[in-house]
Write a protein that holds these residues in place. Structure first.
Motif: not given
Length: 921
Positions: A498-500, A516-517, A576-577, A616-620
């Motif tokens: 779901g992150s993409i 969307t990311f 990586k998250c 949602p706004d964490h880019m990983c």
């Protein structure tokens, strides 16, 4: 010269050795030549920043494809996909569609069967008595001979054992010299097809009876045996055997004449002809494969002739099915019913639910979260029967179908303009195009790994408009609220749990996609091809954990060819998250708890459950699949929300469950016969607990006067002795004992202060009663302590008295409303499972539950994500074939230019593990 000859001889030996090694590396026999490619071009590679794009062209149309998803703990880094074209040639990729190669076969391959319970195994069915088998995700295939050529009569060719991966049942054509047709013969294998033994013939279908509520013998097999009448017609008899039909004396005949049968999760479901009305169907259910009980419909449900059943879901400890009420073409609709935990007693969930001519129903579960489903209803059923076009509206349930409500519309659209609809009601709401309108029925709203996310195409208004007039909508809170994601109609796919989210405009030709990311807060555009194409599918691994996608399309000037474009997002970030609950400052995830809209608590089905979701706004990137749910925080007290109406009761206008006029309360003593281990039963109150609910304490709307089941009187008496004898003596003496102890402690404390060392003692102490010889203090302390102790013991006495009384006293059958009220209740009721869970034949996946009506708690298992060939709606349409029905075929055709169209009803049932007309996502 001799030296040169030796060198030449050595080179020949090396070449010969290399050739032998190559032959050994491929397990396909040398008599199976390689399939010929058409004009197979080199991969076209482009790139946009850090996103890789690779396109390939296949010289045929793709009929079916399946992901052979690698296990999460595998050392392999990419996914295998296998596909079959309309020219009956199979191709495979080991790098998620970047490169493809043919699978060698001298015979036409007519079907692909991935093993539903053994992740790396796949079977290629040819038109001869030879199949190709791989157990390593398609890297090597071995030819295996079968006793007969495959059956082409719409039967599932191979059925599998859930717990024994090497146990198979093969359905093939027997003696085809028979003028009445080629009968189907069943064989079984215990060594993955290396040897076969005959079962019985002629049959319609055979299957292993495993995965029921009550475990059966692992050797138990059910078959629909075809028998001939005195005329030319045949009928199907349901028989079972635990010795593979070796001894006729050990066979058991369960039904003399059935239409079909299926095993769905905990239940064995049989549709047969009603012996009193042979134009109508009846349904029977078993939880152990031995005892079958007739399904009892609610008294308010009336249908002149039962024509078809569609099994929608059984993952919530109950059977959810639609019974067709009107089958007129173009005006099909029905009523969704929900059973108790043993599948025999049903209540109406929701009426006038939309279905199509193939038996598919506009019903879809929210995957990954229990009890949330969306359905489309026909708002003008009378007019539709009269020939008017059906008007559809969408509704959602948050309590497994006990109540339904319209979808909440967004107040503004994606451009910030007002939608003119602020509250869902009769005048307007959000409506979504559902299951029956999809060219590929596996394009689901949700994904089990993208928790809480759903995407759909629809509109805001009083009814659903045409698909072309729709826009694309998203919810990120399990359907409670929605927002317009984009204008126009789009196909969508989730990636990396779901992150993409990918969107591709469809059905209009395009060469661009949007991604969307951050759940649609911002969007980017990518050109994936140099000319516009018609996109008919977007796919990724069934678990939606990958960051690679495959776009399926066709070019207008390339008739009969298929364009496959791999879009790779792995280069967008290498961060990586981090999941670290103890350090929120370095945690890329948040805890989320689903809740009913407008509720004051976060309790769903009697408990609060939390899930991990990426901020949602964490880019990983997330990568490996996160176990969900994270935790069940607590069980809640029972409220009205945890109960639904019992058999013979329906929802009244005030929200209570009222007895249907002309009917008697159900006989709950029958449960003692259905469940031999049951000790007691309760008189009906009009309510029964929702099987999913795990609530404790609170309101007990389903409990009234209790009675002992025959043969369990002594256990019942011991369980409900009440307050008497030694227990009563203790309760009476407890206050006095406590008073004595407290008085003793207080007195000794006082005496220690004032009675031992007295400096300057005067007569004033004795005069006011503080002396050791004065009894005033002692008796005063004892009296006060006794009162305190007695008051403290009152709750225990009251509890015992209430328990005793509840076991003896009766309650009224119509009870008060719950503390949260019932104004949102309009009882109507609507399934893999998770993603890609399909059958017009019911799956063999199951969970073990208790065999009483109080089975609570169910996680929405994600096992259906393990293989990508199963469509989400667990639809099983049982329809009696008419004399005008065309012959059945193995691979139902799709409408021209529409790959993935659902099969016609004449091809049902299709295997739960195989749906040749529907490519897998």
């Amino acid at each position: 010269m001799v030296r040169y000859c030796c060198v030449l001889l050595l080179l020949c030996l090396l070449l010969l050795d290399a050739g032998c090694a190559a032959a050994q590396g491929s397990s396909i026999n040398s008599d199976i030549p390689a399939a010929q490619f058409g004009n197979w071009p080199s991969p076209r590679i482009t790139a946009d920043k850090t996103i890789g794009v690779i396109s390939n062209v296949i010289e045929s149309k793709v009929d079916e494809y399946y992901y052979l998803e690698r296990p999460q703990d595998s050392n392999e880094k990419d996914e295998s996909i296998i596909l079959r074209t309309d020219s009956k040639v199979v191709y495979i990729t080991y790098d998620h569609g970047a490169t493809w190669q043919p699978v060698s076969s001298s015979d036409d391959i007519i079907a692909i069967y991935p093993h539903p319970y053994e992740q790396g195994s796949v079977y290629l069915i040819t038109n001869t008595n030879k199949i190709l088998v791989s157990t390593d995700r398609g890297k090597n295939f071995s030819p295996i001979k079968t006793p007969t050529p495959p059956s082409l009569g719409g039967t599932q060719i191979i059925t599998f054992h859930k717990y024994r991966p090497d146990w198979l049942i093969w359905h093939g054509q027997a003696d085809c010299s028979n003028p009445l047709g080629c009968p189907t013969q069943a064989h079984y294998s215990h060594n993955n097809g290396k040897s076969w033994t005959a079962l019985t013939t002629p049959v319609k279908q055979c299957t292993f009876a495993v995965g029921l509520q009550k475990p059966a013998d692992e050797n138990l097999i059910f078959c629909g045996r075809e028998l001939s009448n005195t005329g030319l017609s045949t009928f199907v008899q349901l028989v079972s055997s635990s010795d593979y039909f070796k001894n006729a004396k050990n066979e058991k005949v369960h039904f003399e004449e059935i239409i079909d049968f299926a095993i769905q999760n905990d239940f064995f479901i049989v549709a047969s002809l009603d012996q009193d009305d042979r134009t109508s169907l009846r349904m029977d259910v078993s939880i152990d494969g031995d005892i079958f009980s007739h399904a009892k419909w609610p008294p308010s449900f009336k249908v002149a002739r039962q024509q078809a059943y569609t099994i929608l879901d059984t993952s919530t400890k109950a059977i959810v099915l639609q019974v067709t009420v009107n089958g007129e073409r173009g005006a099909e609709f029905g009523t969704i019913l929900k059973s108790n935990s043993n599948g025999t007693s049903y209540v109406t969930s929701i009426e006038n639910t939309n279905r199509n001519e193939w038996g598919y129903v506009d019903f879809e579960k929210m995957q990954g979260i229990e009890g949330i489903s969306i359905v489309n209803v026909v708002s003008n059923p009378r007019e539709a029967v009269g020939g008017d076009k059906k008007k559809l509206r969408s509704k959602i349930t948050f309590d497994d179908g006990a109540s339904w409500q319209y979808l909440a519309p967004p107040a503004v659209d994606s451009t910030g303009q007002s939608t003119g609809c602020t509250n869902a009601g009769e005048e307007c709401s959000l409506n979504l195009h559902g299951y029956t309108e999809r060219t590929d029925v596996r394009h689901t709203y949700s994904s089990a790994s993208a928790v809480g996310l759903m995407v759909g195409v629809g509109n805001v208004g009083p009814a659903l408009t045409s698909f072309g007039e729709g826009n694309t909508y998203l919810t990120n809170d399990g359907g409670a609220t929605w927002k317009e994601l984009a204008k126009g109609t789009n196909m969508w796919e989730f990636g990396d749990q779901g992150s993409i989210i990918l969107l591709v405009e469809s059905p209009a030709p395009t060469n661009k996609l949007r991604y969307t990311f951050n759940e649609g807060q911002t969007w980017e555009t990518l050109e994936f091809f140099d000319t516009v194409v018609d996109v008919y599918d977007i796919s990724t691994v069934p678990s939606d954990t990958s960051r690679k996608f495959l776009i399926h399309g066709k070019q207008a000037d390339a008739t009969g060819k298929t364009l496959l474009v791999q879009v790779d997002f792995t280069g967008t970030t290498d961060v990586k998250c981090v999941l670290n609950e103890k350090d929120e400052a370095h945690d890329d995830f948040e805890l989320w708890t689903p809740a009913r809209p407008g509720a004051t608590t976060q309790c769903l089905f009697g408990h609060e459950t939390t899930y991990h979701r990426k901020v949602p706004d964490h880019m990983c990137y997330i990568g490996d699949k996160i176990p969900q749910p994270h935790a069940e925080i607590r069980n809640c007290s029972c409220t009205r929300l945890d109960f639904e109406c019992d058999e013979n009761y329906s929802l009244a206008n005030d929200g209570t469950c009222a007895l249907v006029p002309g009917y008697q309360p159900p006989d709950h003593s029958a449960r003692c016969r259905q469940m031999p281990g049951l000790v007691e039963y309760s008189e009906p109150t009009g309510y029964r607990k929702i099987p999913l609910s795990t609530c404790v304490g609170g309101e007990a709307l389903d409990i009234s006067k209790l009675h002992a089941c025959p043969g369990h009187e002594k256990e019942f008496e011991n369980r409900h002795r009440g307050v008497h004898g030694f227990v009563l003596f203790l309760l009476i003496m407890l206050p006095f004992c406590m008073a004595g102890v407290i008085a003793y402690l207080v007195y000794n404390h006082y005496y220690g202060q004032y009675g031992q060392i007295r400096l300057g003692e005067t007569d004033f102490d004795t005069h006011i009663g503080l002396g050791t010889d004065n009894g005033l203090v002692k008796y005063l302390v004892i009296a006060v302590s006794a009162v305190v102790a007695f008051v403290g013991a009152l709750p225990a006495i009251a509890s015992q008295l209430f328990t005793s009384w509840r076991g003896r006293a009766s309650r009224p059958s119509r009870l008060y409303r719950g503390r949260n009220g019932t104004d949102t209740f309009h009882l109507n009721r609507t399934s893999s499972a998770g993603r890609y869970k399909y059958a017009p034949v019911v799956g063999e996946d199951a969970r073990v539950v208790r065999d009483d009506d109080s089975v609570f708690g169910s996680a929405d298992e994600d096992s259906d994500d393990d293989f990508g060939h199963i469509v989400p709606q667990e639809a099983y349409d049982i329809d009696r074939p008419t004399p005008s029905s065309p012959p059945l075929s193995a691979a139902p055709s799709s409408p021209p230019g529409e790959p993935g169209s659902p099969p016609s009803p004449d091809f049902l049932p299709v295997s739960p593990t195989h749906n040749p007309s529907n490519p897998n996502e």
